[in-house]
Design a protein around this motif. Sequence first.
Motif, PDB file in Angstrom:
ATOM      1  N   GLN A 489       0.822  -1.209   0.000  1.00  0.00           N
ATOM      2  CA  GLN A 489       0.000   0.000   0.000  1.00  0.00           C
ATOM      3  C   GLN A 489       0.858   1.263   0.000  1.00  0.00           C
ATOM      4  O   GLN A 489       0.522   2.259  -0.634  1.00  0.00           O
ATOM      5  N   GLN A 490       2.025   1.195   0.695  1.00  0.00           N
ATOM      6  CA  GLN A 490       2.938   2.339   0.692  1.00  0.00           C
ATOM      7  C   GLN A 490       3.476   2.590  -0.715  1.00  0.00           C
ATOM      8  O   GLN A 490       3.539   3.743  -1.170  1.00  0.00           O
ATOM      9  N   GLN A 514      -6.002 -10.547   1.590  1.00  0.00           N
ATOM     10  CA  GLN A 514      -5.808  -9.422   2.512  1.00  0.00           C
ATOM     11  C   GLN A 514      -5.808  -8.088   1.764  1.00  0.00           C
ATOM     12  O   GLN A 514      -6.381  -7.092   2.240  1.00  0.00           O
ATOM     13  N   LEU A 515      -5.193  -8.064   0.596  1.00  0.00           N
ATOM     14  CA  LEU A 515      -5.187  -6.830  -0.190  1.00  0.00           C
ATOM     15  C   LEU A 515      -6.599  -6.438  -0.618  1.00  0.00           C
ATOM     16  O   LEU A 515      -6.970  -5.262  -0.583  1.00  0.00           O
ATOM     17  N   VAL A 516      -7.392  -7.422  -1.028  1.00  0.00           N
ATOM     18  CA  VAL A 516      -8.778  -7.148  -1.428  1.00  0.00           C
ATOM     19  C   VAL A 516      -9.581  -6.638  -0.241  1.00  0.00           C
ATOM     20  O   VAL A 516     -10.397  -5.712  -0.365  1.00  0.00           O
ATOM     21  N   ALA A 517      -9.330  -7.240   0.925  1.00  0.00           N
ATOM     22  CA  ALA A 517     -10.094  -6.859   2.122  1.00  0.00           C
ATOM     23  C   ALA A 517      -9.811  -5.404   2.522  1.00  0.00           C
ATOM     24  O   ALA A 517     -10.720  -4.667   2.949  1.00  0.00           O
ATOM     25  N   GLU A 518      -8.550  -4.974   2.380  1.00  0.00           N
ATOM     26  CA  GLU A 518      -8.196  -3.612   2.805  1.00  0.00           C
ATOM     27  C   GLU A 518      -8.268  -2.628   1.630  1.00  0.00           C
ATOM     28  O   GLU A 518      -8.925  -1.605   1.701  1.00  0.00           O
ATOM     29  N   SER A 521      -5.476   1.342  -1.587  1.00  0.00           N
ATOM     30  CA  SER A 521      -4.985   2.005  -2.802  1.00  0.00           C
ATOM     31  C   SER A 521      -6.067   2.135  -3.880  1.00  0.00           C
ATOM     32  O   SER A 521      -5.832   2.762  -4.909  1.00  0.00           O
ATOM     33  N   LYS A 522      -7.236   1.528  -3.641  1.00  0.00           N
ATOM     34  CA  LYS A 522      -8.340   1.565  -4.609  1.00  0.00           C
ATOM     35  C   LYS A 522      -7.907   1.039  -5.988  1.00  0.00           C
ATOM     36  O   LYS A 522      -8.290   1.572  -7.027  1.00  0.00           O
ATOM     37  N   ALA A 523      -7.106  -0.028  -5.977  1.00  0.00           N
ATOM     38  CA  ALA A 523      -6.596  -0.603  -7.225  1.00  0.00           C
ATOM     39  C   ALA A 523      -7.426  -1.818  -7.617  1.00  0.00           C
ATOM     40  O   ALA A 523      -8.110  -2.429  -6.789  1.00  0.00           O
ATOM     41  N   ALA A 524      -7.350  -2.160  -8.911  1.00  0.00           N
ATOM     42  CA  ALA A 524      -7.884  -3.457  -9.363  1.00  0.00           C
ATOM     43  C   ALA A 524      -6.866  -4.515  -8.976  1.00  0.00           C
ATOM     44  O   ALA A 524      -5.688  -4.405  -9.334  1.00  0.00           O
ATOM     45  N   ILE A 525      -7.301  -5.525  -8.232  1.00  0.00           N
ATOM     46  CA  ILE A 525      -6.365  -6.524  -7.690  1.00  0.00           C
ATOM     47  C   ILE A 525      -6.626  -7.866  -8.368  1.00  0.00           C
ATOM     48  O   ILE A 525      -7.770  -8.320  -8.461  1.00  0.00           O
ATOM     49  N   VAL A 554      -3.329  -1.007 -10.726  1.00  0.00           N
ATOM     50  CA  VAL A 554      -3.406  -2.465 -10.767  1.00  0.00           C
ATOM     51  C   VAL A 554      -2.374  -3.070  -9.820  1.00  0.00           C
ATOM     52  O   VAL A 554      -1.214  -2.649  -9.787  1.00  0.00           O
ATOM     53  N   ILE A 555      -2.816  -4.056  -9.038  1.00  0.00           N
ATOM     54  CA  ILE A 555      -1.911  -4.895  -8.247  1.00  0.00           C
ATOM     55  C   ILE A 555      -2.138  -6.343  -8.678  1.00  0.00           C
ATOM     56  O   ILE A 555      -3.289  -6.800  -8.748  1.00  0.00           O
ATOM     57  N   CYS A 556      -1.076  -7.048  -8.954  1.00  0.00           N
ATOM     58  CA  CYS A 556      -1.168  -8.471  -9.300  1.00  0.00           C
ATOM     59  C   CYS A 556      -0.364  -9.275  -8.295  1.00  0.00           C
ATOM     60  O   CYS A 556       0.810  -8.981  -8.041  1.00  0.00           O
TER      61      CYS A 556
END
Length: 807
Positions: A489-490, A514-518, A521-525, A554-556
């Motif tokens: 996220q940073q 965990q990334l989806v839950a938090e 960053s409002k990114a597509a994961i 985007v986060i992959c």
Amino acid sequence: MKYVAHIRKKDGEPQLVKDHLLEVKALSEEAGAKIGVKYLAGLAGVLHDVGKYSDEFQDYLREAVSNPDKPPKRGSVDHSTAGGRVLLEVLNQSVVQKMIAEMVGNVIISHHGGLNDYITPVSLETPYYRRVYEKELQEFERLKQRFFDEVISREELRDYCAKAEAELAAFINKSKEQRSDAASIPRDIDLLTKFLFSCLIDADRTNTRLFEENTEKQAWHSAQFFSESLNKLNYHLSKFEQGAASQQPINILRRQMSQQALEFASRSSGIYQLSIPTGGGKTLASLRYALKHAETYQKERIIYVVPFTTIIEQNAQVIREIVGDEYLLEHHSNVIEDDFTAAEYEAGFQEDRFDLKLAKDNWDAPIILTTMVQYLNVFYSRGTRNVRRLHNLVNATVIFDEVQAVPIKCLSLFNESVNFLKNYGQTSLLLCTATQPALDYVSHGLELPKEPEIIQNLPQVVEAFKRVEIVDKTKKEPWHLDDIVTFSQQLMTAANSLLIVLNTKKAVRAVYKQLVAENKSKAAIYHLSTSMCPKHRKQQLEEMIKLMKDNQRVICVSSQLIEAGVDISFNHVIRSLAGLDSIAQAAGRCNRHGSESIREVYVINVSHALENTDKLPEIQRGAAITGKLLRSLASGTADLLSPNVMMRYFQEYYSTFRTDSAYYVKCLETNLFDLLGANTFLLSSLKQQKGLDYPLFLSSSMKTIGQYFKVIDNQTTSVFVPYNEEARNIIGRLNGDPELSELTQLLKQAQQYSVNLYNQEIDQLSQKSLLLPLYRGHGYYLADSAYDKTYGVNLEGSSQMGTLIFE
């Protein structure tokens, strides 16, 4: 009397034994001639079904016709031993003659169940000898005379054998010249036997399929295709050179390396290296080399071999956009495993398995894209299905993409196969990777020329391509789930895209959730793993690429499958500590086109609780060596990806596993590599334990090698998944009653919708009734609730996908 080999199911038309033998002989000769063994291969073809001249076999066929509802099981009459027995009578004078009798005889008697051992470890049995020398054949004299009367006379057969004898003598002389180690010569003879086996299997299956379909063999003109494809590729590159980005430094470098590959293609066939840095246009440069080399030296096909841990869709798509789809074959895996052992064949088998055996699956296409698993299976797996492709590896250009991914235990066997193709197959082999392994450094190494590298001034090229900096974050205490999510996220506060690559699917899924839950960053994961079928992964990648082109965030989170053959670029990469080659490949997904200033690739040490690699010793050892290199280069970690450091890494890595590279099998107390060739230790054991002198000239244990050889330790099964409407349609057609020609096409299409599952996963799905029968029970497909639109295979059967179509 007319002696019949097959009866066509459609119309009851007979194929005479004489016609079948002569037609298979011609096809075998055609395949064998490619490496100068036309008559050795033809011998196998003309003798393989001599036993069908027996009254017993003819009665069996008549019963099949008169009782169509309850026919006798296919394979229940031994019709292959007789051909081996005929050879013993004709070839019994010189050493070379007796070797031919053993080589070709083994090919003949094994053509329904996989090559027999000459001597078997542990039990010290001699299966080939017992079968050919000792088995009672009550009708042998009668069927032999019918064969000589109808197909070829004794004198003609002797003349033909003399030509085969000259071929083997020439092969042995060439082996003596090519190989510095005398122990290599018996191994060469064993791989030649495997090649002859391939010629016969494919000729037999092809001729029978053509008879069943009542069609003729289709030919394609490779020279014309390769010439036209090279023109298309050159046109594609010239258009790109006129584009706005053509003068960017990275694109100028790509053109220079592509030109070097083109010019190098005039070199004669051999084993070469193409060490283009990641993002350097490796796919197109290797294709340019391959097409030019194929055009220059009249090669029959180009074969791309990619790691079993990656995907091949993007490479295929790049090539398809240039040369078209008609002559390109993607071969991921065997969707339905139809091979059977000799014992199963002798006990008889169901009629539909006969159709599976005949389905065209022999890599007879100008451009093949396949996996390292499939390549190695061609040489060393059991049965007859994979080996039929071997003869199509000769007179070819084979490109090993990301060759560093060859499993350690398979290295010696891999090197032996490559050396064989180079020495005898007129095949050119290209080791294509940004992280060139020291395959000539291991035991039983590759036979590289003095100057194998295509790219000139490689250290300077690597430096010029520098687009990332490796940032060592391993000094911190092991990273837990919250640490990875917080750091991600940073990074996303000042970036639009991030790739996180971890070593296990469990860790990938945990970080993704965990990334989806938090998702601060409002990114597509996105999630990527080998639990998803190729079509699913391809769609996910296409979605990510489109979003990033539109400047969307985007986060992959992915397993290491994304590290090879995937043309995608992220602002930052986080990589769990692993082998230096894996880190370099992950770095290749960062700032891939050099459009930004130097970007960072962060190497982290993931906690054992999140990422347990105890059962992944190669990853563990690679991570340990990389950690040591990171510490030694702490004052200048940017040099971590230099060719010199990479060579240091591989030399230490292979030194660690030096004794493990020949495929040791504990229960046999020996290496599979040592079961090729002379097998002297087994012959000594036979004398010591049983007081027997070994009765044959050849002594390898090919059946045992096939029995224990697995590229991946944990056995997997390919399972079809109901990913979309096309997949469901394929399921329906396979579970109908497809014609043989349709079956071939369906099996090809089905590979895009298959996932390889471990035995424990198969058991778990079976217990919950989530595995359903495919093609009369010879394969599996998943229930809808066992496949998830996010993660792929859902072992709990709790997917909400239902009938949702998400393509």
